[in-house]
Write an enzyme that holds these catalytic residues in place. Structure first.
Site: not given
Ligand code: KIV
Length: 335
Positions: A116, A184, A186, A253
């Site tokens: 993000s 992390k 997806e 999410e």
């Molecule tokens: O990139 C991000 O901020 C995220 C969160 C919204 C979980 O993946």
């Protein structure tokens, strides 16, 4: 022993020792600093009061640092797991040194260097443009500001989707060059091989299901996911798979609360929600949204705790006015 001595009973040796209080305070003040104990911590004290470690590193350190102590008189694994399970995990995004320092010092459990950053730091419409080099730059800045929180970094779009070799190389670069603790990713079944290889390399992986913004052009909108039975079923299966593979947590999410509740009760790893209701193990938000630095993003799940946009705008306007009026700098603000 008056003001300056403590009586310490050592049960093992069946005798009493006398310690100077100042000694204990100095040593355990240093010890508390070394392990980063502060007033934001919740401290489970299993050792009883009369035991040397429970007394000094436990109670003495808690009182000196203003820590919230959770006393547990005797070791009871089930009770301890219950206490830990009840405590929700707090997670926020962080992208730079200064903000990460504030977030970490506030007592957050996990800082996510989210992709993000592409939106809130670089002003892109989606998370797709951010590169591996850019996320590493953000992550290494965050790591320098963090003393205690777990730092998780998003693998950016295009750094892991081609094949598992590329995924592993990207994850290794993040760990090596940023000093973060985990990555992390997806997706579910479709990235299984990559998750296995990254985990086999000793890198902790957090999953991310539901609304996965890196696939926005497949979905077409940012609306709530998994509302239909078929998609909800697939999501639950994917969450179970991530859990079985060994992911240490999963972000859900923007999905219906009842689906995240089902996921949380079906997996053993912690589930962290964003727009996924309260029956999960923790919550994550984008920090810029929470503090009101981003103004255009107003989903139902967002709670704004402060309007920094307004506060900063007023401060900057005051500065401009003072410069124009020759009020800044004054006599005391120059050499
Ligand atoms: O990139 C991000 O901020 C995220 C969160 C919204 C979980 O993946």
């Amino acid at each position: 022993y008056g003001d300056h001595r403590d009586l310490h009973l050592s049960l093992r040796r069946q005798r009493s020792d006398v310690y100077k209080r100042q000694q204990n305070i100095k040593v355990f003040d240093y010890w508390s600093t070394y392990i980063g104990l502060n007033e934001n911590d919740r401290y489970l004290i299993v050792n009883p009061f009369f035991h040397t470690f429970g007394y000094k590193a436990g109670w003495l350190a808690s009182v000196m640092r203003g820590v919230t102590a959770y006393p547990c008189p005797v070791f009871d694994a089930d009770k301890i797991i219950q206490i830990i399970n009840k405590e929700k995990i707090s997670m926020l995004t962080g992208y730079d040194y200064s903000m990460a320092k504030i977030i970490d010092n506030s007592g957050i459990d996990v800082i996510l260097v989210g992709d993000s950053a592409s939106n809130v730091m670089a002003g892109h419409e989606t998370t797709l443009p951010i590169t591996l080099d850019q996320i590493i730059y953000h992550a290494s800045s965050v790591v320098r500001g963090v003393n205690r929180a777990l730092v998780v970094v998003d693998l950016p779009f295009g750094s892991y989707q081609s094949n598992s070799g590329e995924a592993l190389r990207s994850a290794i670069r993040i760990m090596k060059e940023s000093g973060a603790h985990a990555v992390k990713m997806e997706g579910g079944e479709e990235i299984k091989e990559s998750i296995i290889r990254i985990l086999n390399a000793g890198i902790p992986v957090m999953g991310h299901l539901g609304l996965t913004p890196q696939s926005i052009y497949k979905f077409g909108t940012y609306t709530v996911r998994a509302k239909e039975e078929e998609e909800a079923k697939r999501l639950i299966e994917d969450a179970k798979l991530l859990d079985e593979l060994g992911c240490f947590g999963v972000v859900l999410e923007k999905i219906p609360a009842k689906i995240s509740k089902k996921v949380t009760s079906s997996v053993s790893c912690p589930v962290i929600g964003i727009g996924a209701g309260s029956d999960v193990d923790g919550q994550v938000l984008v920090t810029h949204d929470l503090v009101g630095l981003s103004t255009e993003f107003n989903p139902r799940f967002l709670r704004r705790y402060v309007d920094l946009n307004e506060i900063m705008t007023n401060a900057i306007k005051s500065y401009i006015k003072d410069v124009k009026n020759l009020d800044f700098p004054n006599e005391n603000e120059q050499y």
